[in-house]
Design a protein around this motif. Structure first.
Motif, PDB file in Angstrom:
ATOM      1  N   GLY A 155     -10.556  -2.265   7.475  1.00 34.94           N
ATOM      2  CA  GLY A 155      -9.882  -2.573   6.218  1.00 34.94           C
ATOM      3  C   GLY A 155      -8.390  -2.779   6.390  1.00 34.94           C
ATOM      4  O   GLY A 155      -7.784  -3.604   5.710  1.00 34.94           O
ATOM      5  N   GLU A 156      -7.767  -2.019   7.303  1.00 31.51           N
ATOM      6  CA  GLU A 156      -6.331  -2.161   7.492  1.00 31.51           C
ATOM      7  C   GLU A 156      -6.008  -3.513   8.142  1.00 31.51           C
ATOM      8  O   GLU A 156      -4.971  -4.109   7.868  1.00 31.51           O
TER       9      GLU A 156
ATOM     10  N   ALA B 262      -6.404  -6.076   5.415  1.00 28.45           N
ATOM     11  CA  ALA B 262      -5.254  -6.045   4.504  1.00 28.45           C
ATOM     12  C   ALA B 262      -4.094  -6.816   5.126  1.00 28.45           C
ATOM     13  O   ALA B 262      -3.366  -7.529   4.427  1.00 28.45           O
ATOM     14  N   ALA B 263      -3.927  -6.681   6.440  1.00 31.93           N
ATOM     15  CA  ALA B 263      -2.843  -7.401   7.112  1.00 31.93           C
ATOM     16  C   ALA B 263      -3.072  -8.907   7.021  1.00 31.93           C
ATOM     17  O   ALA B 263      -2.167  -9.668   6.659  1.00 31.93           O
TER      18      ALA B 263
ATOM     19  N   LEU C 250       2.168  -5.618  14.256  1.00 35.79           N
ATOM     20  CA  LEU C 250       2.611  -4.653  13.249  1.00 35.79           C
ATOM     21  C   LEU C 250       1.578  -3.592  12.923  1.00 35.79           C
ATOM     22  O   LEU C 250       1.933  -2.481  12.545  1.00 35.79           O
ATOM     23  N   VAL C 251       0.316  -3.956  13.023  1.00 33.86           N
ATOM     24  CA  VAL C 251      -0.709  -3.031  12.554  1.00 33.86           C
ATOM     25  C   VAL C 251      -1.637  -2.579  13.680  1.00 33.86           C
ATOM     26  O   VAL C 251      -1.763  -1.377  13.953  1.00 33.86           O
TER      27      VAL C 251
ATOM     28  N   PRO D 153       0.189  -0.796  17.118  1.00 37.30           N
ATOM     29  CA  PRO D 153       0.790   0.514  16.829  1.00 37.30           C
ATOM     30  C   PRO D 153      -0.248   1.554  16.408  1.00 37.30           C
ATOM     31  O   PRO D 153      -0.176   2.716  16.802  1.00 37.30           O
ATOM     32  N   ARG D 154      -1.220   1.108  15.640  1.00 34.13           N
ATOM     33  CA  ARG D 154      -2.261   2.023  15.175  1.00 34.13           C
ATOM     34  C   ARG D 154      -3.123   2.460  16.353  1.00 34.13           C
ATOM     35  O   ARG D 154      -3.441   3.640  16.502  1.00 34.13           O
TER      36      ARG D 154
ATOM     37  N   ARG E  36       2.866  11.645  13.284  1.00 38.78           N
ATOM     38  CA  ARG E  36       3.198  12.470  12.134  1.00 38.78           C
ATOM     39  C   ARG E  36       2.318  12.112  10.937  1.00 38.78           C
ATOM     40  O   ARG E  36       1.917  12.970  10.169  1.00 38.78           O
ATOM     41  N   TYR E  37       2.009  10.826  10.834  1.00 40.61           N
ATOM     42  CA  TYR E  37       1.239  10.391   9.662  1.00 40.61           C
ATOM     43  C   TYR E  37      -0.139  11.032   9.630  1.00 40.61           C
ATOM     44  O   TYR E  37      -0.729  11.205   8.583  1.00 40.61           O
TER      45      TYR E  37
ATOM     46  N   LEU F 111       0.412  14.999   8.891  1.00 39.56           N
ATOM     47  CA  LEU F 111       0.882  15.246   7.533  1.00 39.56           C
ATOM     48  C   LEU F 111      -0.200  14.963   6.492  1.00 39.56           C
ATOM     49  O   LEU F 111      -0.123  15.451   5.379  1.00 39.56           O
ATOM     50  N   ALA F 112      -1.191  14.155   6.861  1.00 40.03           N
ATOM     51  CA  ALA F 112      -2.211  13.757   5.886  1.00 40.03           C
ATOM     52  C   ALA F 112      -2.930  14.980   5.362  1.00 40.03           C
ATOM     53  O   ALA F 112      -3.122  15.950   6.080  1.00 40.03           O
ATOM     54  N   ARG F 113      -3.306  14.902   4.095  1.00 39.50           N
ATOM     55  CA  ARG F 113      -3.956  16.081   3.555  1.00 39.50           C
ATOM     56  C   ARG F 113      -5.460  16.031   3.766  1.00 39.50           C
ATOM     57  O   ARG F 113      -6.033  15.020   3.989  1.00 39.50           O
TER      58      ARG F 113
END
Lengths: 231, 265
Positions: free
Chosen positions: A126-127, A130-131, A144-145, A148-149, A225-226, A229-231
């Motif tokens: 999906g990401e 979206a790009a 960009l996506v 890096p991902r 970090r992402y 940090l995600a819940r």
């Protein structure tokens, strides 16, 4: 204990320079290997059949044969070809150091490309959509996506690959290179104290492994970090 | 004849013209020729039970799925296709990318880029697709985030936000492109019930602003209130269509009547 200190005093500099050489081998082949691994991974996923076959054959060869065999093939094997012996590259290619870098780079590139391929394939569909849906070209979406991902997804697996590479450098001693293992072997046969010598070598390898692990922990903290940090 | 009365409405230009879209997956024909013309400021709701092809239809418009046949025109510009090995493929990917940048899409699963902050999510395509400079992209992003009510989250990562907030960010990301038409693919279907309304409210505001929108949705109340035109798909065909209040009150098709009685319980 005295004998151990004596040995360190006597062979300390050899161990030091051996360790420096080991670090050089790891850093240079890791960087070159990573640079090779990205195009290799893309070729492995390509719909262009020749590209796919060449990269697959490469990957199967380097992952399917022992690293020691690859060291011998490159160090002893290259000299059998007249065109290599007469080429302007021969002064470099006959150096054990250069052969070690080449072997380790080709080997780690094969493994790393599989890790990278796995990372790219686990980027959520999906990401990527979206790009593309915003009008990004395939190249921009990769830049960009996707890459890096994938980078953050593969960090844990990639640290393993670098640790294995570190241990692989010990085989360079078999082609006359006096890196950490080569230096230890010389010291062991000169002092008849193999336990002390190889224990010291083991400790140094262990410390290098810890350094690699903490480097990757730092990278994960910095770039993932992402996720934490995600819940 | 030539001079219509002064009260005659000026013809509103067609923004998106989609003709006879067909699409099969293997031997299963999902779309059997669906057409739709949305004029500027139209809000078109696309309904249908699951498997009716409504999401596939929307994805054929911006070529996330390549249709097997049909035509898509945005403001009169035809997306050029050509035959290759018996399949239809885009003739010019650059044109497709350009058209896509004028057709923003909002997805069921939000599809925010997880490794980017909220602000980066909304600026990335502005900078790298539209070529805006960073400063104006950030300004635009901040305005759009404020508009959907998540301006305070600009430094957060998507994983830190609720589903409703993520979907509003996704809408801000779409809006920041100044799209000519917005495509919504079941934008509230993945949300917890209590979060649906915050997203629907944003979409109502967009409709009221006169944005041209195509919305695949299951939210019947919203579709009736906000849409200017409604399409009911069944088994890959348009089974019923018309102004929402009219066709919901008086469905022309038995299928649609059943669908309505099932979903309005």
């Amino acid at each position: 204990m005295d004998a151990f200190l004596e040995m360190v005093r006597e062979y300390g500099p050899d161990f030091f320079w051996g360790t420096v050489l080991t670090i050089q081998l790891v850093v240079i082949s890791a960087l070159l290997g990573a640079a090779m691994a990205i195009p290799l991974a893309l070729a492995r996923m390509s719909r262009n059949l020749p590209l796919y076959w060449i990269s697959s054959a490469y990957s199967i060869f380097f992952r399917g044969t022992p690293l020691l065999v690859q060291f011998f093939l490159i160090y002893y094997g290259l000299g059998q070809f007249a065109f290599i012996r007469t080429s302007f590259l021969w002064p470099f290619l006959r150096e054990a150091y250069v052969c070690a870098i080449i072997t380790l780079t080709l080997n780690t590139a094969a493994y790393s490309s599989e890790v990278i391929r796995g990372g790219i394939l686990s980027v959520p569909r999906g990401e990527i959509e979206a790009a593309r849906a915003t009008g990004m070209s395939a190249f921009t979406a990769y830049r960009l996506v996707i890459l890096p991902r994938a980078f953050s997804l593969i960090l844990p697996a990639y640290s393993n690959e670098i640790i294995i590479l570190l241990k692989g450098t010990s085989l360079a001693s078999t082609i006359t290179l006096l890196e950490l293992m080569g230096a230890s072997q010389l010291a062991a046969s000169a002092t008849y104290q193999p336990i002390q010598v190889f224990a010291l070598a083991g400790i140094i390898y262990y410390c290098l492994t810890m350094a690699i692990t903490s480097l990757f922990h730092w990278l994960e903290r910095r770039y993932n970090r992402y996720m934490t940090l995600a819940r | 004849m030539a001079g219509d009365g002064p009260s005659a409405p000026r013809e509103i230009p067609v923004a998106l013209d989609v003709r006879s879209i067909r699409k099969s997956f293997g031997s299963h024909e999902v779309l059997k020729g669906i057409s739709l013309a949305a004029r500027e400021h139209d809000v078109v709701a696309i309904l249908g039970s699951s498997g009716s092809g409504k999401s596939t239809f929307l994805r054929c418009i911006n070529l996330l799925e390549t249709p097997d046949g049909g035509e898509v025109r945005l403001k009169g510009e035809l997306i050029r296709m050509r035959q290759r090995g018996g399949m239809l493929v885009p003739a010019d990917m650059k044109q497709v990318d350009r058209i896509r940048s004028r057709l923003s899409m909002v997805f069921q699963q939000f599809n925010l880029w997880q490794h980017m902050t909220i602000l980066e999510n909304v600026t990335a395509a502005q900078i790298h697709v539209l070529g805006r400079d960073r400063k104006s992209a950030v300004e635009k992003a901040e305005a759009m985030l404020a508009k959907v009510g998540v301006a305070d989250k600009r430094g957060h990562y998507p994983g830190q936000l609720s589903g409703g907030q993520q979907q509003r960010v996704a809408i801000a990301r779409a809006l920041a492109m100044d799209p000519e038409v917005m495509l919504f693919d079941e934008p509230t279907s993945a949300l917890d019930p209590e979060l649906v309304n915050e997203v629907l409210k944003v979409m109502r505001d967009l409709a009221a602003e006169g944005r041209t929108m195509l919305i695949v949705t299951h939210e019947m109340g919203f579709a009736r209130e906000a849409a200017s035109h409604m399409l009911f798909l069944h088994q890959g065909l348009v089974e019923d269509e018309g102004p929402p209040r009219e066709i919901m009150a008086n469905p022309n098709s038995e299928r649609f009547r059943q669908f309505l009685s099932g979903s309005l319980k």
